[in-house]
Structures are given as C-alpha cells and as structure tokens.
Design a protein around this motif. Structure first.
Motif, PDB file in Angstrom:
ATOM      1  N   PHE A 246       1.182  21.664   5.163  1.00  0.00           N
ATOM      2  CA  PHE A 246       1.433  20.214   5.120  1.00  0.00           C
ATOM      3  C   PHE A 246       0.484  19.505   4.176  1.00  0.00           C
ATOM      4  CE2 PHE A 246      -2.177  18.413   7.440  1.00  0.00           C
ATOM      5  CZ  PHE A 246      -2.664  19.519   8.129  1.00  0.00           C
ATOM      6  N   PHE A 247       0.928  18.303   3.756  1.00  0.00           N
ATOM      7  CA  PHE A 247       0.098  17.350   3.009  1.00  0.00           C
ATOM      8  C   PHE A 247       0.085  16.062   3.812  1.00  0.00           C
ATOM      9  CE2 PHE A 247      -0.236  13.649   0.251  1.00  0.00           C
ATOM     10  CZ  PHE A 247      -1.372  13.944  -0.488  1.00  0.00           C
ATOM     11  N   LEU A 248      -1.093  15.541   4.098  1.00  0.00           N
ATOM     12  CA  LEU A 248      -1.202  14.285   4.843  1.00  0.00           C
ATOM     13  C   LEU A 248      -2.146  13.340   4.117  1.00  0.00           C
ATOM     14  CD1 LEU A 248      -0.651  12.603   7.485  1.00  0.00           C
ATOM     15  CD2 LEU A 248      -2.654  13.734   8.450  1.00  0.00           C
ATOM     16  N   MET A 249      -1.671  12.126   3.848  1.00  0.00           N
ATOM     17  CA  MET A 249      -2.522  11.070   3.305  1.00  0.00           C
ATOM     18  C   MET A 249      -2.751  10.052   4.420  1.00  0.00           C
ATOM     19  SD  MET A 249      -3.311   7.942   2.103  1.00  0.00           S
ATOM     20  CE  MET A 249      -1.761   7.069   2.349  1.00  0.00           C
ATOM     21  N   SER A 250      -3.999   9.794   4.732  1.00  0.00           N
ATOM     22  CA  SER A 250      -4.308   8.830   5.781  1.00  0.00           C
ATOM     23  C   SER A 250      -5.287   7.810   5.227  1.00  0.00           C
ATOM     24  CB  SER A 250      -4.904   9.566   6.985  1.00  0.00           C
ATOM     25  OG  SER A 250      -5.083   8.671   8.050  1.00  0.00           O
ATOM     26  N   GLU A 251      -4.973   6.527   5.414  1.00  0.00           N
ATOM     27  CA  GLU A 251      -5.766   5.472   4.760  1.00  0.00           C
ATOM     28  C   GLU A 251      -6.391   4.488   5.743  1.00  0.00           C
ATOM     29  OE1 GLU A 251      -5.272   2.232   1.186  1.00  0.00           O
ATOM     30  OE2 GLU A 251      -3.928   2.058   2.888  1.00  0.00           O
ATOM     31  N   GLY A 252      -7.683   4.271   5.603  1.00  0.00           N
ATOM     32  CA  GLY A 252      -8.364   3.138   6.223  1.00  0.00           C
ATOM     33  C   GLY A 252      -8.164   1.958   5.280  1.00  0.00           C
ATOM     34  N   SER A 253      -7.099   1.199   5.492  1.00  0.00           N
ATOM     35  CA  SER A 253      -6.648   0.206   4.521  1.00  0.00           C
ATOM     36  C   SER A 253      -7.510  -1.058   4.504  1.00  0.00           C
ATOM     37  CB  SER A 253      -5.212  -0.213   4.844  1.00  0.00           C
ATOM     38  OG  SER A 253      -4.400   0.891   5.170  1.00  0.00           O
ATOM     39  N   GLN A 254      -8.124  -1.356   5.645  1.00  0.00           N
ATOM     40  CA  GLN A 254      -8.678  -2.710   5.790  1.00  0.00           C
ATOM     41  C   GLN A 254     -10.136  -2.845   5.387  1.00  0.00           C
ATOM     42  OE1 GLN A 254      -7.387  -4.979   9.195  1.00  0.00           O
ATOM     43  NE2 GLN A 254      -5.571  -3.706   9.480  1.00  0.00           N
ATOM     44  N   ILE A 255     -10.772  -1.748   4.969  1.00  0.00           N
ATOM     45  CA  ILE A 255     -12.112  -1.870   4.380  1.00  0.00           C
ATOM     46  C   ILE A 255     -11.986  -2.762   3.149  1.00  0.00           C
ATOM     47  CG2 ILE A 255     -14.065  -0.600   3.387  1.00  0.00           C
ATOM     48  CD1 ILE A 255     -12.869   1.857   5.062  1.00  0.00           C
ATOM     49  N   ASP A 256     -10.872  -2.587   2.439  1.00  0.00           N
ATOM     50  CA  ASP A 256     -10.557  -3.418   1.267  1.00  0.00           C
ATOM     51  C   ASP A 256     -10.352  -4.880   1.666  1.00  0.00           C
ATOM     52  OD1 ASP A 256      -9.381  -3.869  -1.539  1.00  0.00           O
ATOM     53  OD2 ASP A 256      -7.677  -4.386  -0.248  1.00  0.00           O
ATOM     54  N   TRP A 257      -9.616  -5.102   2.743  1.00  0.00           N
ATOM     55  CA  TRP A 257      -9.329  -6.488   3.142  1.00  0.00           C
ATOM     56  C   TRP A 257     -10.613  -7.203   3.551  1.00  0.00           C
ATOM     57  CZ3 TRP A 257      -4.345  -5.649   6.653  1.00  0.00           C
ATOM     58  CH2 TRP A 257      -3.361  -5.050   5.865  1.00  0.00           C
ATOM     59  N   ALA A 258     -11.507  -6.470   4.216  1.00  0.00           N
ATOM     60  CA  ALA A 258     -12.798  -7.050   4.603  1.00  0.00           C
ATOM     61  C   ALA A 258     -13.623  -7.399   3.366  1.00  0.00           C
ATOM     62  CB  ALA A 258     -13.554  -6.064   5.484  1.00  0.00           C
ATOM     63  N   GLY A 259     -13.526  -6.537   2.328  1.00  0.00           N
ATOM     64  CA  GLY A 259     -14.219  -6.824   1.070  1.00  0.00           C
ATOM     65  C   GLY A 259     -13.677  -8.081   0.409  1.00  0.00           C
ATOM     66  N   HIS A 260     -12.355  -8.231   0.399  1.00  0.00           N
ATOM     67  CA  HIS A 260     -11.750  -9.452  -0.156  1.00  0.00           C
ATOM     68  C   HIS A 260     -12.208 -10.691   0.622  1.00  0.00           C
ATOM     69  CE1 HIS A 260      -9.114  -7.799  -3.215  1.00  0.00           C
ATOM     70  NE2 HIS A 260      -8.625  -6.914  -2.367  1.00  0.00           N
ATOM     71  N   ASP A 261     -12.360 -10.527   1.936  1.00  0.00           N
ATOM     72  CA  ASP A 261     -12.788 -11.650   2.789  1.00  0.00           C
ATOM     73  C   ASP A 261     -14.301 -11.867   2.737  1.00  0.00           C
ATOM     74  OD1 ASP A 261     -10.190 -11.917   3.533  1.00  0.00           O
ATOM     75  OD2 ASP A 261     -10.441 -11.219   5.606  1.00  0.00           O
ATOM     76  N   ASN A 262     -15.033 -10.954   2.071  1.00  0.00           N
ATOM     77  CA  ASN A 262     -16.506 -10.990   2.078  1.00  0.00           C
ATOM     78  C   ASN A 262     -17.036 -11.070   3.512  1.00  0.00           C
ATOM     79  OD1 ASN A 262     -17.459 -12.726  -1.043  1.00  0.00           O
ATOM     80  ND2 ASN A 262     -16.253 -10.890  -0.694  1.00  0.00           N
TER      81      ASN A 262
END
Ligand SMILES: [Zn+2]
Length: 373
Positions: A246-262
C-alpha cells in the motif's frame, strides 16, 4: 548565530539520548509499502517547538536519516500546497494552485495512478477537507485548487481505496445537484459521515471513506482528539489486509492554518498531534519491516521563529531574553525556507542530503519501481 543555532541542537541531542532508537536492519532495500506523512506548513522552527512544548517523547528523534528539500514552484520562489503537493505526487513542477498538472495544464500521472496498476492499495488522510490542495494532489487533476466540487467528483472515481477527512459539503451540496455519496457507493465505497469506526466494521468493504465534517476537521484546541493517528492506523489496517502492498499519504493540514493565523497555541497543538501520528506510524513500520516512512512538509508557513521574549532594562534598552521563549511570526503567508525530510525503513538512506521536493517522488519511484509497466 551560535546563540540561535546551538541551543536547539543541544536539546535535540539531549532528548535523542532518551529515545530507544532502532536501526533498520533488513536484507531487502525495496520497500513494499510507503507511508508519506506531510505536515503542511512546517519548517524547522515548528518541529523545534515540539522539543520545548511537548511533555513526552518527541517522535522526530526516532529518525536517523534526515535531509532537506527546496520547495519553489515552477513560477514562484514560495510555493503553495498545490504546487508542492503536485511535486510530491508526480515529480513535476507546476504553478501555485495547479493540481496534478504541468505548467501548461497538461495532466500528469500521479504516484497512486502508477502504483494502483501494480496492485498497490492507496489511501489518503487529512485534517482539512479531503478535497484540499495537498490530498487532492494525490488523485485529482485540475487547473485551480479552488475547484473543490470538481475535485470531489474526481476522488469519487479515482484509484483511492481509503480516505478520511472533512469536506462533506463538496459531495452533497453541489451546483450540479449530484449526490456523490451515491457515486462513491456505486464505486464500492462504504461511506461513514458520523465518526471513525473499527477495522472489523469496514474490512468487508471493497473501499472505505470517512467524511467527518462539513469542511475542514475541527482544530485540536477545539476537541478533534486523536482523529489523525486513528484514521492513519485504521487506513494501514484496511489497505494492508492480506499483506497487500500500500501507499498512504496522511497530512497534518492545520499546522499551516495556524501559521496563517499567527497563532502559536494552535500551531503547537497541531504539531504535537502530528508528532503523535509519526510515533504510531513508526511503531507499525518497526513491526512490519517492509514499510518506508517519509515525513516532510510542502513549505513553511508564518515565518515562525522560536525567539526569546523581549524585555526592557532600567536604562530603556530592549533586549531579547535567552531564558524565556516567545515564539513569533514574520508573515501571514508561506516562506521559502528549506524543509526537513525524515525517513525510516528500507531505502531510507536515499533521503540524505539536500535536494528538490520533486525528488521525493523520484526517490520513492526509484525504490519501488511503481512506474514500470
Ligand atoms: Zn501547504
């Protein structure tokens, strides 16, 4: 420079001494399975924060093979998640916003489309909507990441065997009035919109999807709980049934959103959740012995830095404390800094050095030969 550089390295060294490191020993260098963990918007300062703010073992310390990538898009110094996700999934550069296409909008085959032809099962997990730029890069081909309804339709008809994340509204409340739940079911998906279940509940399904919020999943600080690690582990169980590759991509997406929000508290809670997921995945990979785990990010967000707290002396001068941290941001957008890559398992030594984000794809393909007819 020493004052900013030496201390984190020292702490990193001290922490790594507490960790029970297992060197990878195997007679094969060909991974059967590949797990790509992406922490969206995470540079070295975000990772460093785990060493100061996490109250338990930092799982990044368990890696011995570490590299750095450049992340620029085909047109911009600073990439977005679409261009960088496409670099990971196809090995090609595109412009910011482009997903699964070249700069001239030509469709390009992605790693899951290649691997599925070889009998490799594929899954994606995200804490954003499952149609967001990073996960979409692994199954969709669109000229603009904002076409999330179109992306949802492409997911429903894709090679993906397992997915978990948010984004219900892109499947149900559509301009074309299609109900994509029906399309998913007709393609063999069991669909759950209430919560994660167990392997026993889903194992008889041909494919499985979890859509658990209208758009993005809740923040950690608003009670998301252990969704990311649970959905990732459940995906491994589901995809790896009967020892299927198998191939699995798993993302912690909201580290980015927190960065945008400072927003430091938001960022650190999301980063710690991602680190917990790394730990669970490495536990599996250590047992399994045939799984390559790659942990990286698409770009840094926020220009985050672990600066010392400013203080004013009696004579009115402002200094930066070296004993009290006060993390700061320099932008509400992304930045162009090099991004760390961590690898474990068969072929992990290939991920040493400094290279381009497109090379993540090329290195996986070199090891697995999933592109060969
Ligand atoms: Zn991103």
């Amino acid at each position: 420079m020493n004052k900013f550089f030496f201390l984190p390295l020292l702490v990193l060294f001290l922490f790594s001494g507490c960790v029970n490191k297992k060197s990878y020993k195997s007679n094969t260098k060909v991974p059967k399975n590949v797990i790509l963990l992406i922490s969206d918007g995470t540079g070295l300062s975000q990772i460093s924060a785990a060493y100061y703010y996490k109250n338990s073992e930092v799982n990044y310390s368990r890696f011995e093979h570490i590299g750095l990538i450049t992340t620029h898009s085909s047109k911009e110094y600073i990439p977005d998640s679409a261009a960088s996700g496409t670099a990971f999934s196809t090995g090609e550069k595109t412009y910011n916003g482009g997903i699964g296409i070249l700069e001239d909008s030509t469709t390009v085959e992605n790693i899951i489309e290649m691997a599925s032809k070889k009998g490799v099962k594929a899954g994606i997990v995200a804490t954003s909507s499952i149609t967001h730029a990073t996960p979409a890069s692994f199954y969709a081909h669109v000229v603009d990441r904002d076409y999330e309804q179109k992306i949802a339709l492409q997911l429903s008809n894709s090679e993906i065997d397992y997915f978990a994340g948010g984004g219900k509204k892109f499947f149900k409340n559509r301009l074309d009035n299609n109900n994509l739940y029906e399309v998913l079911k007709s393609n063999g998906f069991g669909i759950d919109t209430l919560g994660l279940t167990t392997f026993d509940v889903i194992k008889s399904h041909k494919k499985q999807g979890f859509l658990l919020s209208d758009d993005g999943m809740p923040k950690m600080i608003e009670g998301r709980g252990d969704f990311l690690s649970k959905a990732t582990l459940l995906g491994i169980d589901f995809l790896h049934q009967n020892n299927t590759p198998f191939f699995l991509m798993s993302e912690g997406s909201q580290i980015d959103w927190a960065g945008h929000d400072n927003d430091t508290d938001y960022l650190i809670s999301e980063l710690i959740d991602f680190d917990e997921t790394i730990g669970r995945v490495l536990d599996f990979a250590e047992q399994d012995g045939e799984t390559l785990v790659i942990v990286t990010s698409d770009h840094e967000t926020g220009g985050f830095t672990l600066a010392g707290e400013n203080y004013t002396t009696k004579d009115g001068n402002i200094y930066s404390s070296y004993t009290t941290l006060d993390p700061k941001f320099s932008t509400g957008g992304h930045s162009a800094t090099l991004i760390p890559v961590f690898a474990y398992g068969p072929g992990a030594e290939l991920f040493f050095g400094i290279y381009d984000n497109t090379d993540i794809f090329h290195k996986i393909i070199k090891l697995t030969a999933w592109n060969k007819k």
